[in-house]
Enzyme design. Structure first.
Site, PDB file in Angstrom:
ATOM      1  N   PHE A 117      44.874  44.982  42.774  1.00  0.00           N
ATOM      2  CA  PHE A 117      44.505  43.647  43.318  1.00  0.00           C
ATOM      3  C   PHE A 117      44.211  42.883  41.923  1.00  0.00           C
ATOM      4  CE2 PHE A 117      42.904  42.095  47.605  1.00  0.00           C
ATOM      5  CZ  PHE A 117      43.921  42.505  48.271  1.00  0.00           C
ATOM      6  N   GLN A 238      36.034  29.470  47.402  1.00  0.00           N
ATOM      7  CA  GLN A 238      37.227  29.686  46.865  1.00  0.00           C
ATOM      8  C   GLN A 238      38.586  29.421  47.434  1.00  0.00           C
ATOM      9  OE1 GLN A 238      38.330  34.308  47.501  1.00  0.00           O
ATOM     10  NE2 GLN A 238      38.229  33.972  45.048  1.00  0.00           N
ATOM     11  N   HIS A 240      42.368  30.524  48.270  1.00  0.00           N
ATOM     12  CA  HIS A 240      43.445  31.564  48.087  1.00  0.00           C
ATOM     13  C   HIS A 240      44.717  30.994  47.452  1.00  0.00           C
ATOM     14  CE1 HIS A 240      45.521  35.203  48.640  1.00  0.00           C
ATOM     15  NE2 HIS A 240      44.461  35.743  48.982  1.00  0.00           N
ATOM     16  N   LEU A 250      46.924  33.213  55.858  1.00  0.00           N
ATOM     17  CA  LEU A 250      46.980  33.909  54.673  1.00  0.00           C
ATOM     18  C   LEU A 250      47.978  34.830  54.382  1.00  0.00           C
ATOM     19  CD1 LEU A 250      45.044  34.573  52.377  1.00  0.00           C
ATOM     20  CD2 LEU A 250      44.068  36.621  53.764  1.00  0.00           C
ATOM     21  N   GLU A 253      46.623  38.876  49.002  1.00  0.00           N
ATOM     22  CA  GLU A 253      46.796  39.383  47.605  1.00  0.00           C
ATOM     23  C   GLU A 253      47.609  40.736  47.564  1.00  0.00           C
ATOM     24  OE1 GLU A 253      43.747  37.926  45.007  1.00  0.00           O
ATOM     25  OE2 GLU A 253      43.398  39.990  44.399  1.00  0.00           O
ATOM     26  N   ARG A 284      41.736  34.803  41.325  1.00  0.00           N
ATOM     27  CA  ARG A 284      42.299  33.999  42.322  1.00  0.00           C
ATOM     28  C   ARG A 284      42.060  32.535  41.861  1.00  0.00           C
ATOM     29  NH1 ARG A 284      40.382  36.363  48.089  1.00  0.00           N
ATOM     30  NH2 ARG A 284      41.892  38.149  48.021  1.00  0.00           N
ATOM     31  N   HIS A 351      39.513  29.458  51.389  1.00  0.00           N
ATOM     32  CA  HIS A 351      39.231  30.735  51.985  1.00  0.00           C
ATOM     33  C   HIS A 351      38.025  31.275  52.009  1.00  0.00           C
ATOM     34  CE1 HIS A 351      40.940  34.625  52.485  1.00  0.00           C
ATOM     35  NE2 HIS A 351      40.391  35.266  51.354  1.00  0.00           N
ATOM     36  N   ARG A 396      34.965  34.782  43.413  1.00  0.00           N
ATOM     37  CA  ARG A 396      35.298  36.273  44.048  1.00  0.00           C
ATOM     38  C   ARG A 396      36.450  36.938  43.923  1.00  0.00           C
ATOM     39  NH1 ARG A 396      37.051  38.762  49.011  1.00  0.00           N
ATOM     40  NH2 ARG A 396      37.825  36.651  49.964  1.00  0.00           N
TER      41      ARG A 396
HETATM   42  C1  FAD Z   1      42.419  35.778  56.651  1.00  0.00           C
HETATM   43  C2  FAD Z   1      41.191  36.655  55.931  1.00  0.00           C
HETATM   44  C3  FAD Z   1      41.522  37.707  55.014  1.00  0.00           C
HETATM   45  C4  FAD Z   1      40.665  38.244  54.368  1.00  0.00           C
HETATM   46  N1  FAD Z   1      40.816  39.495  53.737  1.00  0.00           N
HETATM   47  C5  FAD Z   1      39.935  40.154  52.987  1.00  0.00           C
HETATM   48  C6  FAD Z   1      40.281  41.220  52.433  1.00  0.00           C
HETATM   49  O1  FAD Z   1      41.430  41.786  52.372  1.00  0.00           O
HETATM   50  N2  FAD Z   1      39.446  41.895  51.503  1.00  0.00           N
HETATM   51  C7  FAD Z   1      38.133  41.184  51.356  1.00  0.00           C
HETATM   52  O2  FAD Z   1      37.264  41.920  50.848  1.00  0.00           O
HETATM   53  N3  FAD Z   1      37.798  40.072  52.021  1.00  0.00           N
HETATM   54  C8  FAD Z   1      38.751  39.571  52.838  1.00  0.00           C
HETATM   55  N4  FAD Z   1      38.454  38.440  53.629  1.00  0.00           N
HETATM   56  C9  FAD Z   1      37.180  37.927  53.501  1.00  0.00           C
HETATM   57  C10 FAD Z   1      36.209  38.833  54.294  1.00  0.00           C
HETATM   58  O3  FAD Z   1      36.839  38.986  55.530  1.00  0.00           O
HETATM   59  C11 FAD Z   1      35.134  38.143  54.896  1.00  0.00           C
HETATM   60  O4  FAD Z   1      34.260  37.466  54.042  1.00  0.00           O
HETATM   61  C12 FAD Z   1      33.946  39.007  55.864  1.00  0.00           C
HETATM   62  O5  FAD Z   1      34.676  39.640  56.720  1.00  0.00           O
HETATM   63  C13 FAD Z   1      32.818  38.225  56.428  1.00  0.00           C
HETATM   64  O6  FAD Z   1      32.038  39.444  57.199  1.00  0.00           O
HETATM   65  P1  FAD Z   1      30.755  38.777  57.914  1.00  0.00           P
HETATM   66  O7  FAD Z   1      30.193  39.842  58.631  1.00  0.00           O
HETATM   67  O8  FAD Z   1      29.777  38.151  56.851  1.00  0.00           O
HETATM   68  O9  FAD Z   1      31.199  37.543  59.043  1.00  0.00           O
HETATM   69  P2  FAD Z   1      32.368  37.300  59.978  1.00  0.00           P
HETATM   70  O10 FAD Z   1      33.066  38.557  60.333  1.00  0.00           O
HETATM   71  O11 FAD Z   1      32.916  36.052  59.975  1.00  0.00           O
HETATM   72  O12 FAD Z   1      31.476  37.356  61.309  1.00  0.00           O
HETATM   73  C14 FAD Z   1      30.462  36.429  61.656  1.00  0.00           C
HETATM   74  C15 FAD Z   1      29.767  36.609  62.967  1.00  0.00           C
HETATM   75  O13 FAD Z   1      28.926  35.408  63.189  1.00  0.00           O
HETATM   76  C16 FAD Z   1      28.919  35.175  64.727  1.00  0.00           C
HETATM   77  N5  FAD Z   1      28.321  33.809  64.517  1.00  0.00           N
HETATM   78  C17 FAD Z   1      28.403  32.910  63.797  1.00  0.00           C
HETATM   79  N6  FAD Z   1      27.835  31.833  64.069  1.00  0.00           N
HETATM   80  C18 FAD Z   1      27.170  31.882  65.231  1.00  0.00           C
HETATM   81  C19 FAD Z   1      26.193  31.482  65.894  1.00  0.00           C
HETATM   82  N7  FAD Z   1      25.874  30.128  65.809  1.00  0.00           N
HETATM   83  N8  FAD Z   1      25.671  32.239  67.050  1.00  0.00           N
HETATM   84  C20 FAD Z   1      26.144  33.452  67.336  1.00  0.00           C
HETATM   85  N9  FAD Z   1      26.921  33.963  66.504  1.00  0.00           N
HETATM   86  C21 FAD Z   1      27.574  33.346  65.524  1.00  0.00           C
HETATM   87  C22 FAD Z   1      30.443  35.211  64.841  1.00  0.00           C
HETATM   88  O14 FAD Z   1      30.541  35.175  66.399  1.00  0.00           O
HETATM   89  C23 FAD Z   1      30.708  36.463  64.224  1.00  0.00           C
HETATM   90  O15 FAD Z   1      30.365  37.719  65.021  1.00  0.00           O
HETATM   91  C24 FAD Z   1      39.308  37.724  54.319  1.00  0.00           C
HETATM   92  C25 FAD Z   1      38.982  36.738  54.993  1.00  0.00           C
HETATM   93  C26 FAD Z   1      40.004  35.940  55.668  1.00  0.00           C
HETATM   94  C27 FAD Z   1      39.609  34.619  56.310  1.00  0.00           C
END
Ligand code: FAD
Length: 586
Positions: A117, A238, A240, A250, A253, A284, A351, A396
Site C-alpha cells: 500500500f 484527506q 483520496h 472509491l 489504493e 495519498r 475521504h 493518514r
Molecule cells: C469507502 C471507504 C473505504 C475505506 N477503506 C479503508 C481501508 O481499506 N483501510 C483503512 O484502514 N481504512 C479505510 N477507510 C477508512 C475507515 O474505513 C474508517 O475510517 C473507519 O472504518 C471508521 O470507523 P469508525 O468506527 O470510526 O466509524 P464508522 O464506521 O463510520 O461508524 C460510525 C458509527 O457512528 C454512528 N453514529 C454517527 N453519528 C451518530 C449519532 N448522532 N447518533 C447515533 N449514532 C451515530 C453510525 O451509525 C455508525 O454506527 C475507508 C473509508 C471509506 C469511506
C-alpha cells in the site's frame, strides 16, 4: 421521559465502537451501543483495501519500520508515543480479528495475504513493503460483520436506529451519558452512563464529492464541540487520489498495490515524475496533488480534460477477479466499464477526517486548559475516525485507519474498565443539561414554516463551499472567502424549518440535526485551515508551499467559544528514539 442506565454508553457501531463494546461486554460491564443506522451499515463496512500490520508474511517487515512510515506519512505531525503504541499492537489486532472470524485472504502456504500500500517501506525508507492484510477488497465488511456477531454473543445492548443528540453532564461538568431519540417513533430517551465513548466516525459529508456514506456527518465531533471540547487538526482532510471521477465512489489504493498505475492524456505514467521511487504508491497527499496538478496544467483526460486514468487491464482478469472483485463490480455497475478491459477515470475525492476529538492513547478525551497540561474530561472517551489521538497527523496512510479504530477502540475499553472499577455508582445528572439537549431536539419539530430555507439546499451549498474553498490546493484569498461563506451559512441555519406537511418524517429531523453538526465541523475545518500558513501533509498552500517546523509543528485546536489555540506535538515515543522531521520524499 424514558431513562435507561448502563455502566458504559458507546455512541457509534462502526469498527471502533463495536471493538470497544466487545471488550466491555466480555468484562461483564453493562454496555449500550447507540447507532443511527443498523450497526452493520456503519461506514466501516465500506472499507476495501485492508489493515496494516507488520506480520512479514510476504516481505520482511517489523513494527519499527511501520512506525517510521506512519510518522513520515503524518508529515511529522503525528504523536510518536501513540504511533509506536499502535504499530506494536497491530499484529495482535489482526490475529484477534482472525479469531473473531474474519476470513482474511490467504497465501498458498496458508498464512495471511498482505498487499503493498502507499507510503510503506522496508528498513526506514528503503524498498516497498507489503503490510496490508485484506479480505479481498471487502475487508471492512468482513471486520464489521464479525465484530457485530461477537457482540451479539457477548450480549451487548443495541439501540439501533437511535440518533444521539447531545452529551449530558453533572454539575461538575463530568460527562454522564447522552440524549438520544428513536428515529422510528421520535421518542426521546436519556441514556445515563458512568462513561461515554464517542465512536461516531468521520465527516466526509462536508464535501460534495466524497467516498463517505451519507451518515458521515461528524455528529460526535460536533457534540464534543458543543460540550466545550475543542477539535484538533481539523485543517487536515484527506483527499483520496482515486475516486471515480465526478461520482466519488472509491477505487481502493489496493488497485495500485496490486500493480495498477495512473496515466495522463498523453499516456504518460505520471507518478514517475512526482515520486520517482515509490511512483503510484507514494503517500495519498502526494498522489492527489499530482493528479490535481496534471489536470490544472491541461494534461487531464476526457472531453473536459478533468480526470486521469487508472490502468488495471495489464493485471489480467484472474488477478482482478481474485483480489479486486468489489471494485470491478462497482465500475461495471456505475460506469459500464470493466477494468479488466478499460482504464478507470479517477480524480481526488474527499475521504478521511484526520482531525477530530483530542484524546490520549487510552482513548480519554483531553482538553488543554490554557498554559496548563491537558486534562482528561472525566467520563468522556473517543475512538475511531472521530478521534484524533493523533496517529495520522497531517496525512493518514492507507490501511492505518482500520488499525487505528481497532487498537484504540480496545485501548479505550480497557481504560473504561479501570474507571468503572473505581466509580461504582451512578451520579445524578444536571437536569439543565437534559433540558438544553431537549431544546435542540425540539427545535426540529414539525411546525408551519414562516421562511423558505430548506435543509437540503443549505447542505448542498455547504458542500459546494467546502469543495471550492478547502480542497486539495488552498490559498489565503480562497480560504478567507471560505470562512466568510461558511459563517454566512451558519447564520442562515436560524431560518431553516422542516415544515408540518404529512410527509415530514423523523428522518427530516435527523437531517436537520446532521446539518447543524456539519456546520459546526465546517467552522472548525475552515478556521483551522485559514490560520495555518505552511504546507504539511494534506494541507497544501500555494502561497506557503514549504513545511515550517519552527512555527507550525504543532496541533491546532478549535473551540466554538475561544476560537483557535495550539499545542505541541508529542515527539517522544514510548521506548525508542524519536524520528526527527526530515524532508518528505517518496
Ligand atoms: C469507502 C471507504 C473505504 C475505506 N477503506 C479503508 C481501508 O481499506 N483501510 C483503512 O484502514 N481504512 C479505510 N477507510 C477508512 C475507515 O474505513 C474508517 O475510517 C473507519 O472504518 C471508521 O470507523 P469508525 O468506527 O470510526 O466509524 P464508522 O464506521 O463510520 O461508524 C460510525 C458509527 O457512528 C454512528 N453514529 C454517527 N453519528 C451518530 C449519532 N448522532 N447518533 C447515533 N449514532 C451515530 C453510525 O451509525 C455508525 O454506527 C475507508 C473509508 C471509506 C469511506
Amino acid at each position: 421521559m424514558k431513562r435507561r442506565q448502563f455502566d458504559s454508553l458507546i455512541i457509534g457501531a462502526g469498527g471502533g465502537g463495536l471493538r470497544a463494546a466487545l471488550q466491555l461486554a466480555n468484562a461483564d460491564a453493562s454496555v449500550a451501543v447507540v447507532s443511527k443506522v443498523f450497526p452493520t451499515r456503519s461506514h466501516t463496512v465500506a472499507a476495501q483495501g485492508g489493515m496494516n500490520a507488520a506480520l512479514a508474511n510476504v516481505l520482511p517487515d517489523n513494527w519499527h519500520w511501520h512506525m517510521f512510515d506512519t510518522v513520515k506519512g503524518s508529515d511529522y505531525l503525528g504523536d510518536q508515543d501513540a504511533i509506536e503504541y499502535m504499530c506494536r499492537a497491530a499484529p495482535r489486532a489482526v490475529y484477534e480479528l482472525e479469531h473473531f472470524g474474519v476470513p482474511f485472504s490467504r497465501l498458498d502456504n496458508g498464512s495471511i495475504y498482505q498487499r503493498p500500500f502507499g507510503g510503506q517501506s522496508q528498513n526506514f525508507g528503503g524498498d516497498q513493503a507489503a503490510r496490508t492484510c485484506a479480505a479481498a477488497d471487502r475487508t471492512g465488511h468482513a471486520i464489521l460483520h464479525s465484530l457485530y456477531q461477537q457482540n451479539i454473543r457477548a450480549k451487548t445492548h443495541f439501540f439501533d436506529e437511535y440518533f444521539a443528540v447531545d452529551l449530558l453532564k453533572d454539575e461538575e461538568g463530568h460527562v454522564l451519558g447522552a440524549l438520544a431519540f428513536n428515529i422510528h417513533n421520535g421518542e426521546p430517551v436519556v441514556i445515563e452512563a458512568k462513561t461515554t465513548l464517542l465512536a461516531t466516525g468521520g465527516a466526509g459529508q462536508l464535501y460534495r464529492t466524497t467516498t463517505n456514506a451519507l451518515i458521515n456527518t461528524g455528529d460526535g465531533m460536533a457534540m464534543a464541540l458543543r460540550a466545550g471540547v475543542p477539535l484538533q487538526d481539523m485543517e487536515f482532510f484527506q483527499f483520496h487520489p482515486t475516486g471515480i471521477a465526478g461520482h466519488g465512489m472509491l477505487i481502493t489504493e489496493g488497485a495500485r498495490g496490486e500493480g495498477g498505475y495512473l496515466v495522463n492524456a498523453d499516456g504518460e505514467r505520471l507518478m514517475e515524475r512526482y515520486a520517482p521511487k515509490a511512483k503510484d504508491l507514494a503517500s495519498r497527499d502526494v498522489v492527489s496533488r499530482a493528479i490535481a496538478t496534471e489536470v490544472r496544467e491541461g494534461r487531464g483526460c476526457g472531453p473536459n480534460k478533468d480526470y486521469v486514468l487508472l490502468k488495471l487491464d495489464h493485471l489480467g482478469e484472474d488477478v482482478i477477479q481474485k483480489r479486486l472483485p468489489g471494485i470491478r463490480q462497482t465500475c461495471i455497475t456505475f460506469l459500464g466499464i470493466d477494468p479488466a478491459e478499460q482504464p478507470i477515470p479517477v480524480f481526488p475525492t474527499a475521504h478521511y477526517t484526520m482531525g477530530g476529538i483530542p484524546t490520549n492513547r487510552f482513548g480519554q478525551v483531553v482538553t488543554p486548559v490554557k498554559d496548563t497540561p491537558e486534562e482528561p474530561v472525566t467520563g468522556l472517551y473517543a475512538a475511531g475516525e472521530c478521534a484524533c489521538v493523533s496517529v495520522h497527523g497531517a496525512n493518514r496512510l492507507g490501511g492505518n485507519s482500520l488499525l487505528d479504530i481497532l487498537v484504540f477502540g480496545r485501548a479505550a475499553a480497557n481504560h473504561i474498565i479501570e474507571h468503572l472499577n473505581e466509580h461504582r455508582y451512578h451520579k445524578p445528572l444536571d437536569e439543565s443539561s437534559v433540558e438544553r439537549a431537549m431544546e435542540r431536539l425540539n427545535r426540529w419539530q414539525r411546525k408551519p414554516c414562516s421562511t423558505s430555507e430548506s435543509v437540503s439546499d443549505l447542505r448542498n451549498e455547504l458542500k459546494q463551499v467546502m469543495e471550492e474553498h478547502c480542497s486539495v490546493f488552498r490559498n489565503e484569498e480562497v480560504m478567507r472567502q471560505g470562512v466568510e461563506k461558511v459563517e454566512a451559512l451558519v447564520k442562515r441555519l436560524d431560518n431553516v424549518c422542516i415544515g408540518d406537511q404529512s410527509d415530514v418524517f423523523n428522518t427530516a429531523r435527523v437531517e436537520a440535526l446532521e446539518l447543524e453538526n456539519l456546520m459546526h465541523v465546517a467552522l472548525a475545518t475552515m478556521h483551522s485551515a485559514y490560520a495555518r500558513e505552511e504546507s504539511r501533509g494534506a494541507h497544501s498552500r500555494i502561497d506557503f508551499p514549504e513545511r515550517d517546523d519552527k512555527k507550525w509543528m504543532r496541533h491546532s485546536l478549535y473551540s466554538l467559544e475561544h476560537g483557535l489555540d495550539y499545542k505541541p506535538v508529542r515527539t517522544k515515543p514510548m521506548s525508542v528514539e524519536s524520528f526527527p522531521p526530515k524532508a518528505r520524499v517518496y
